[in-house]
Write an enzyme that holds these catalytic residues in place. Structure first.
Site, PDB file in Angstrom:
ATOM      1  N   GLU A  97       0.855  -1.195   0.000  1.00 41.34           N
ATOM      2  CA  GLU A  97       0.000   0.000   0.000  1.00 41.34           C
ATOM      3  C   GLU A  97       0.885   1.237   0.000  1.00 41.34           C
ATOM      4  OE1 GLU A  97      -2.425   1.623  -0.666  1.00 41.34           O
ATOM      5  OE2 GLU A  97      -3.971   1.597   0.873  1.00 41.34           O
ATOM      6  N   ASP A  98       0.343   2.330  -0.504  1.00 43.57           N
ATOM      7  CA  ASP A  98       1.118   3.575  -0.517  1.00 43.57           C
ATOM      8  C   ASP A  98       1.172   4.237   0.861  1.00 43.57           C
ATOM      9  OD1 ASP A  98      -1.606   4.214  -0.593  1.00 43.57           O
ATOM     10  OD2 ASP A  98      -1.453   5.601  -2.275  1.00 43.57           O
ATOM     11  N   ASP A 101      -3.565   5.903   6.532  1.00 45.17           N
ATOM     12  CA  ASP A 101      -3.971   7.184   7.111  1.00 45.17           C
ATOM     13  C   ASP A 101      -4.927   6.869   8.271  1.00 45.17           C
ATOM     14  OD1 ASP A 101      -4.404   9.950   7.244  1.00 45.17           O
ATOM     15  OD2 ASP A 101      -5.955   9.915   5.725  1.00 45.17           O
ATOM     16  N   PHE A 150      -0.748  16.421   3.945  1.00 43.32           N
ATOM     17  CA  PHE A 150      -1.227  15.750   2.736  1.00 43.32           C
ATOM     18  C   PHE A 150      -0.068  15.546   1.762  1.00 43.32           C
ATOM     19  CE2 PHE A 150      -3.468  14.632  -1.064  1.00 43.32           C
ATOM     20  CZ  PHE A 150      -4.412  13.755  -0.552  1.00 43.32           C
ATOM     21  N   ARG A 163       1.132  11.899  -9.131  1.00 45.80           N
ATOM     22  CA  ARG A 163       1.531  10.517  -8.834  1.00 45.80           C
ATOM     23  C   ARG A 163       2.932  10.219  -9.363  1.00 45.80           C
ATOM     24  NH1 ARG A 163      -2.941   7.517  -7.070  1.00 45.80           N
ATOM     25  NH2 ARG A 163      -4.930   8.091  -7.989  1.00 45.80           N
TER      26      ARG A 163
HETATM   27  P1  IMP Z   1      -7.218   5.402   4.949  1.00 47.90           P
HETATM   28  O1  IMP Z   1      -8.346   4.479   4.624  1.00 47.90           O
HETATM   29  O2  IMP Z   1      -7.697   6.660   5.625  1.00 47.90           O
HETATM   30  O3  IMP Z   1      -6.090   4.748   5.713  1.00 47.90           O
HETATM   31  O4  IMP Z   1      -6.657   5.953   3.589  1.00 47.90           O
HETATM   32  C1  IMP Z   1      -6.100   5.141   2.703  1.00 47.90           C
HETATM   33  C2  IMP Z   1      -5.995   5.769   1.340  1.00 47.90           C
HETATM   34  O5  IMP Z   1      -6.262   7.186   1.300  1.00 47.90           O
HETATM   35  C3  IMP Z   1      -4.578   5.629   0.874  1.00 47.90           C
HETATM   36  O6  IMP Z   1      -4.372   4.379   0.283  1.00 47.90           O
HETATM   37  C4  IMP Z   1      -4.447   6.771  -0.099  1.00 47.90           C
HETATM   38  O7  IMP Z   1      -4.896   6.355  -1.361  1.00 47.90           O
HETATM   39  C5  IMP Z   1      -5.348   7.842   0.455  1.00 47.90           C
HETATM   40  N1  IMP Z   1      -4.579   8.828   1.235  1.00 47.90           N
HETATM   41  C6  IMP Z   1      -4.471   8.928   2.580  1.00 47.90           C
HETATM   42  N2  IMP Z   1      -3.665   9.933   2.943  1.00 47.90           N
HETATM   43  C7  IMP Z   1      -3.208  10.464   1.787  1.00 47.90           C
HETATM   44  C8  IMP Z   1      -2.280  11.545   1.498  1.00 47.90           C
HETATM   45  O8  IMP Z   1      -1.696  12.203   2.364  1.00 47.90           O
HETATM   46  N3  IMP Z   1      -2.070  11.787   0.170  1.00 47.90           N
HETATM   47  C9  IMP Z   1      -2.677  11.076  -0.833  1.00 47.90           C
HETATM   48  N4  IMP Z   1      -3.520  10.070  -0.605  1.00 47.90           N
HETATM   49  C10 IMP Z   1      -3.790   9.781   0.694  1.00 47.90           C
HETATM   50 MG    MG Z   2      -3.977   3.765  -1.484  1.00 49.45          MG
END
Ligand code: IMP
Ligand code: MG
Length: 175
Positions: A97-98, A101, A150, A163
């Site tokens: 995963e990237d 959050d 962000f 990206r």
């Molecule tokens: P989560 O479900 O809140 O953990 O978010 C997961 C997804 O939100 C990640 O896989 C990203 O695609 C996107 N995301 C969360 N934070 C960022 C950020 O700082 N920049 C860009 N995408 C983000």
């Molecule tokens: Mg993602």
């Protein structure tokens, strides 16, 4: 659009860290084959670089799970936009995963994949924002812990842009 990007982690530092992760993962999975699952779209740059640094055999599959709209706020809704092509039953699965959050996406995804009976299921993320965590997700491999800002670059987007940046940056000048 008046946003600007400030470099947070240089291309050299990202590459170095991915090599280290590749070595660690290769040691941990010695004698096994790893089935890498890339979470699209953000995980794709990281998975390609990581896979090149892993020395045990790997296979790959791709999944698209969405929780974000076009801005910087999570919609909170998790949906599978594209499922895996192959079964993961009996495989040593490593999700790539990237960024983690809130943890909502991976909490959901880990649960879905667990039910498909892999031999093992681990999680590797390039970036982790621990301060933002809402759901408790166990992360096995982390590239970098980062502050609550962000992020774009290395696969991560802001409204589908940036990206392709080869480094990791922070978006400035947006709400
Ligand atoms: P989560 O479900 O809140 O953990 O978010 C997961 C997804 O939100 C990640 O896989 C990203 O695609 C996107 N995301 C969360 N934070 C960022 C950020 O700082 N920049 C860009 N995408 C983000
Ligand atoms: Mg993602």
């Amino acid at each position: 659009m008046s946003e600007t990007i400030r470099e947070l982690i240089s291309e050299e530092d990202v590459d170095k860290r991915i090599r280290e992760l590749g070595e660690q993962i290769s040691r941990d999975y010695a004698g096994k084959q790893i089935h890498l699952i890339c979470v699209l779209k953000g995980g794709v740059f990281f998975m390609c670089e990581l896979a090149k640094r892993i020395t045990v055999p790997v296979s790959m599959d791709f999944m698209c799970v969405g929780s974000y709209g076009d801005g910087t706020k999570s919609s909170g809704v998790v949906r599978i936009a594209k499922d895996l092509d192959e079964s993961i039953e009996g495989k040593e699965v490593l999700i790539v995963e990237d960024i983690i959050d809130s943890g909502n996406t991976l909490y959901y995804l880990m649960d879905v994949l667990h039910r498909r009976n892999p031999a093992s299921l681990r999680l590797c993320t390039l970036l982790d924002k621990p301060e933002r965590r809402v759901k408790d997700v166990k992360v096995d491999y982390v590239g970098f812990e980062i502050p609550d800002e962000f992020i774009v670059g290395y696969g991560l987007d802001y409204a589908q842009k940036y990206r392709n940046l080869p480094y990791i940056g922070v978006v400035e000048g947006v709400e």
